[in-house]
Design a protein around this motif. Structure first.
Motif, mmCIF file in Angstrom:
data_model
loop_
_atom_site.group_PDB
_atom_site.id
_atom_site.type_symbol
_atom_site.label_atom_id
_atom_site.label_comp_id
_atom_site.label_asym_id
_atom_site.label_seq_id
_atom_site.Cartn_x
_atom_site.Cartn_y
_atom_site.Cartn_z
ATOM 1 N N THR A 313 0.821 -1.205 0.000
ATOM 2 C CA THR A 313 0.000 0.000 0.000
ATOM 3 C C THR A 313 0.858 1.259 0.000
ATOM 4 O O THR A 313 0.594 2.211 -0.731
ATOM 5 C CB THR A 313 -0.914 -0.013 1.252
ATOM 6 O OG1 THR A 313 -1.696 -1.197 1.179
ATOM 7 C CG2 THR A 313 -1.807 1.202 1.313
ATOM 8 N N ASP A 391 9.216 -6.540 5.158
ATOM 9 C CA ASP A 391 9.384 -7.863 4.550
ATOM 10 C C ASP A 391 10.861 -8.232 4.590
ATOM 11 O O ASP A 391 11.739 -7.369 4.470
ATOM 12 C CB ASP A 391 8.906 -7.843 3.081
ATOM 13 C CG ASP A 391 7.399 -7.627 2.987
ATOM 14 O OD1 ASP A 391 6.659 -8.362 3.665
ATOM 15 O OD2 ASP A 391 6.965 -6.724 2.246
ATOM 16 N N LYS A 408 7.339 -7.928 10.223
ATOM 17 C CA LYS A 408 6.096 -7.445 10.827
ATOM 18 C C LYS A 408 5.195 -8.659 11.087
ATOM 19 O O LYS A 408 5.224 -9.625 10.311
ATOM 20 C CB LYS A 408 5.406 -6.453 9.898
ATOM 21 C CG LYS A 408 5.175 -6.969 8.471
ATOM 22 C CD LYS A 408 4.799 -5.864 7.491
ATOM 23 C CE LYS A 408 4.775 -6.393 6.055
ATOM 24 N NZ LYS A 408 4.674 -5.378 5.034
HETATM 25 P P1 AMP Z 1 -0.661 -4.312 1.715
HETATM 26 O O1 AMP Z 1 -0.250 -3.637 2.955
HETATM 27 O O2 AMP Z 1 -2.064 -4.812 1.690
HETATM 28 O O3 AMP Z 1 -0.362 -3.470 0.597
HETATM 29 O O4 AMP Z 1 0.229 -5.616 1.597
HETATM 30 C C1 AMP Z 1 1.588 -5.535 1.324
HETATM 31 C C2 AMP Z 1 2.280 -6.790 1.703
HETATM 32 O O5 AMP Z 1 1.823 -7.871 0.879
HETATM 33 C C3 AMP Z 1 3.760 -6.729 1.436
HETATM 34 O O6 AMP Z 1 4.452 -6.043 2.453
HETATM 35 C C4 AMP Z 1 4.114 -8.194 1.361
HETATM 36 O O7 AMP Z 1 4.260 -8.735 2.656
HETATM 37 C C5 AMP Z 1 2.879 -8.793 0.710
HETATM 38 N N1 AMP Z 1 3.072 -9.071 -0.717
HETATM 39 C C6 AMP Z 1 2.703 -8.334 -1.785
HETATM 40 N N2 AMP Z 1 3.049 -8.952 -2.936
HETATM 41 C C7 AMP Z 1 3.661 -10.106 -2.580
HETATM 42 C C8 AMP Z 1 4.249 -11.193 -3.296
HETATM 43 N N3 AMP Z 1 4.269 -11.243 -4.625
HETATM 44 N N4 AMP Z 1 4.784 -12.201 -2.581
HETATM 45 C C9 AMP Z 1 4.779 -12.185 -1.237
HETATM 46 N N5 AMP Z 1 4.221 -11.209 -0.506
HETATM 47 C C10 AMP Z 1 3.687 -10.176 -1.171
#
Ligand code: AMP
Ligand code: MLC
Length: 514
Positions: A313, A391, A408
Motif C-alpha cells: 500500500t 518484509d 512485521k
Molecule cells: P498491503 O499492505 O495490503 O499493501 O500488503 C503488502 C504486503 O503484501 C507486502 O508487504 C508483502 O508482505 C505482501 N506481498 C505483496 N506482494 C507479494 C508477493 N508477490 N509475494 C509475497 N508477498 C507479497
C-alpha cells in the motif's frame, strides 16, 4: 500533473469508443466517462469540497465507483476508499481520523453508518448502490442518490490543477500496533508507478484487461485500474472474482491480474485449460506469495508462466518478474525502473546476494507519509531515506528478489492483510479471555487463514462459536479467525515473548485435507 488529466490524454479521441464492458454486456464509452466524471466533480465542488479535502467511499464495486474515483482526482479531492467488509468500529475510526467532507456508502449500510457520520460531523452523506450505468430501464430507480444528484450538475470543464506532491488518495493499512495508518499517496506516486507498470508489462492498444479485483485496495485500484486507464482504458469489468465467469471472459481479454487465491480457484475448475487462455498474453499475480506448486501447475495446464510482482500500500509496486526473459517462480523479480531496492542487515549494512535481510526501497512511488502521524512516518524510514517494508528477503546472484518472511506480524489471507495485534486487542476485551495470540496457518484456498489461540481466565469457559460470532459484529469478515483454540498457557521464550512460530507449527495441519 493531475493523474486524471494523464488518463484523459490517453483515451481515444473518438468519444464513442467503449472503455469498459460489464459482465452483463453493459458498457461505458469515453464520452460517457468524461461527462459523468465532470458532473460528479462539479457536484463535489458544489458541496464545498476543496482541493485536498477527503472523500470517503465505502461502496460495492461498480462503474459508478470508478467514476467517483476519477471525479475525486479531477476535482483535486483526496479519494479514500474503504473495504466494504469494514464494520462500525473500523469505519468510525477511519472517519474520525481522516475527517472527510463527504462520505459515499452502500445503501445497505445506511442504518449503522448514518449515525456514525452524523456524530462525527461529516458534512455530506450519499448512498451509491452497485447500479450499472448504462441500464436505460433502471435509470431513475436504480441510480443512487449520489448519482441522481450529481448528474443534475453542469459538468466542470477540464480539471483542478495539482502538483506532483499533492495528495490523490489515502489508503488505510493496519499496523503492527493495532492502529490503522492512512498512507498518503500523491499524484506523482500513482502516476509514476502506473507509467512504469504500463511500460514494464508491455501494454499496447490491443490489450483488454479482465478486471475482477476489489476496487478499494492497491491491487485492483492502482495496479489494475490505473495501468489500464493509462493504456486507453479497455477492460472487461467483473463485480467480483468468480472463476467460471473469469474463464468465459478470457476469450475476449489479453491481461488478467489476481491474488494467488484467484489462480488456485482457476486451477480448481476442471474446465480451465490452455484453450481458455488462447487469447490471453499475460497473467500477473501479487499481494501474497504465489506457491511454487501453483506457479508450476498453471504453466503445465495453460502453457502460460505467471508473472509475479511485489508491492504494498505504501509504495505501490516495487519489483516485477520480467515480461521478456525468465519469470522465476518463488521470486518477485527485479526492482522496477526508477525504484532502488536493497536488502539490509539489522545494523543497516547491505546484505550480499544470498544473505537474508530487510527489504528497503527508495523511489517516486514511496508514500508521502502517514496521515497525521509524523512519528510513525519517521519510524518507517532509515536515516538515508529508504522505506522499510517489513518484509524479509534475499537477492540471488543474478538479481532476482525472493521474499522469505516478514519482520512485521502480519497474516495475508486471500490477498487481504490482517494484523494480529488488532484482533488480539479485541479478543482481550472479551469476557473470560486472559490472553490471546493470533496467527496465520496454511489454508489451501486463502493461502493463510487467521486462527486465534486463547487462554481463559480462571474458571471461565470459552466457546469457539461464541467468540467468532462476537468478533463478526466488530470486525471485517476476512479478519475473523476461522478457528479458535483454547489452551491453558501460551508457549513463551526466555524473555517471556509468546512464541508464535511454535503455535503456527502446532496448528499447521488444521486446514489440511483429511
Ligand atoms: P498491503 O499492505 O495490503 O499493501 O500488503 C503488502 C504486503 O503484501 C507486502 O508487504 C508483502 O508482505 C505482501 N506481498 C505483496 N506482494 C507479494 C508477493 N508477490 N509475494 C509475497 N508477498 C507479497
Ligand atoms: C472472503 N472471506 C475471506 C476472504 N474473503 N476470509 C479470509 N480471507 C479472505 N480474503 C470469507 C468471508 O468472510 C466469508 O466468510 C466467506 O469467506 C465467503 O465470502 P465471499 O465474499 O463470498 O468470498 P469470496 O467472494 O469468495 O472472496 C474471496 C476472494 C476475495 C479471495 C475472492 O477475498 C478477494 O477478492 N480477495 C482479493 C483481495 C485483494 O484485492 N487484495 C489486494 C490488497 S493490495 P463467512 O464466515 O462470513 O461466510 C496489496 C498490495 C499488493 O496487497 O501487493 O497488491
Amino acid at each position: 500533473m493531475n493523474l486524471y488529466a494523464l488518463f484523459e490524454a490517453r483515451f481515444s479521441t473518438d468519444s464513442t469508443t467503449i472503455l469498459l464492458t460489464g459482465e452483463d454486456g453493459r458498457s461505458l464509452s469515453v464520452g460517457e466517462l468524461v461527462d459523468a466524471t465532470a458532473r460528479y466533480a462539479a457536484f463535489l465542488q458544489s458541496l464545498g469540497v476543496q482541493p485536498g479535502d477527503r472523500v470517503a467511499v465505502q461502496v460495492e464495486k461498480s462503474v459508478e465507483a470508478v467514476l467517483l474515483y476519477l471525479a475525486c482526482l479531477r476535482a483535486g479531492a483526496v479519494y479514500l476508499p474503504l473495504n466494504t467488509a469494514y464494520r462500525e468500529s473500523e469505519i468510525a475510526y477511519f472517519l474520525s481520523d481522516a475527517t472527510p467532507k463527504v462520505v459515499v456508502h452502500s445503501p445497505n449500510d445506511t442504518e449503522w453508518l448514518a449515525p456514525i457520520a452524523a456524530s462525527l460531523n461529516v458534512r455530506h452523506r450519499y448512498s451509491m448502490p452497485a447500479a450499472p450505468l448504462s441500464d436505460s430501464q433502471n435509470v431513475v430507480e436504480g441510480r443512487s442518490d449520489w448519482d441522481q444528484n450529481a448528474r443534475k450538475c453542469s459538468p466542470m470543464t477540464g480539471f483542478v490543477h495539482r502538483e506532483d506532491d499533492d495528495l490523490a488518495c489515502i489508503l488505510y493499512t493496519s499496523g503492527t500496533t493495532g492502529r490503522s495508518k492512512g498512507a498518503m499517496l500523491t499524484h506523482k506516486n500513482l502516476s509514476s508507478n502506473a507509467e512504469t507498470l504500463h511500460r514494464t508489462w508491455g501494454f499496447t492498444e490491443s490489450d483488454v484487461l479482465l478486471h475482477c479485483l476489489p476496487l478499494f485496495h492497491v491491487h485492483g485500484l492502482f495496479v489494475a485500474l490505473n495501468t489500464i486507464l493509462l493504456n486507453g482504458g479497455k477492460m472487461i469489468f467483473h463485480r467480483r472474482f468468480d472463476a467460471s465467469s473469469a474463464i468465459s471472459a478470457m476469450k475476449r481479454a489479453t491481461v488478467f491480474m489476481g491474488v494467488p487465491t484467484y489462480y488456485t480457484r482457476l486451477l480448481a475448475d476442471p474446465n480451465f485449460d490452455a484453450k481458455c487462455c488462447e487469447h490471453m498474453r499475460l497473467f500477473v499475480s501479487g499481494s501474497a506469495p504465489l506457491l511454487p506448486e501453483t506457479f508450476a501447475a498453471f504453466k503445465q495446464r495453460t502453457g502460460h508462466t505467471i508473472l509475479e510482482r511485489y508491492g504494498m500500500t505504501e509504495t505501490g509496486m516495487i519489483t516485477s518478474n520480467p515480461l521478456h526473459g525468465e519469470r522465476r517462480g518463488g521470486t518477485v523479480g527485479f526492482a522496477l525502473a526508477g525504484v532502488e531496492v536493497r536488502v539490509a542487515h539489522d545494523d543497516g549494512s547491505i546484505a550480499k546476494p544470498g544473505d537474508i535481510g530487510h527489504i528497503q526501497l527508495k523511489g517516486p512511488n514511496v508514500l508521502a507519509g502517514y496521515w497525521q502521524m509524523p512519528e510513525k512516518t519517521a519510524e518507517e524510514f532509515t536515516s538515508d531515506g529508504f522505506f522499510n517494508t517489513g518484509d524479509m528477503g534475499t537477492f540471488s546472484a543474478d538479481g532476482y528478489l525472493s521474499i522469505v518472511g516478514r519482520s512485521k506480524d502480519l497474516v495475508i489471507s486471500g490477498g487481504y492483510n490482517v494484523y494480529p495485534k488488532e484482533i488480539e486487542l479485541m479478543l482481550d476485551k472479551i469476557d473470560g479471555v486472559a490472553e490471546s495470540a493470533v496467527i496465520g496457518i496454511p489454508h489451501s484456498d486463502f493461502g493463510e487463514a487467521v486462527a486465534a489461540v486463547l487462554v481463559p481466565k480462571p474458571h471461565a469457559t470459552l466457546e469457539e462459536a461464541q467468540i467468532i460470532s462476537t468478533l463478526k459484529k466488530q470486525l471485517a469478515n476476512f479478519k475473523v479467525p476461522k478457528r479458535v483454540f483454547v489452551v491453558q498457557e501460551l508457549p513463551r521464550n526466555a524473555m517471556g515473548k509468546v512464541q508464535k512460530n511454535v503455535l503456527r507449527h502446532q496448528y499447521a495441519d488444521t486446514f489440511a485435507p483429511k
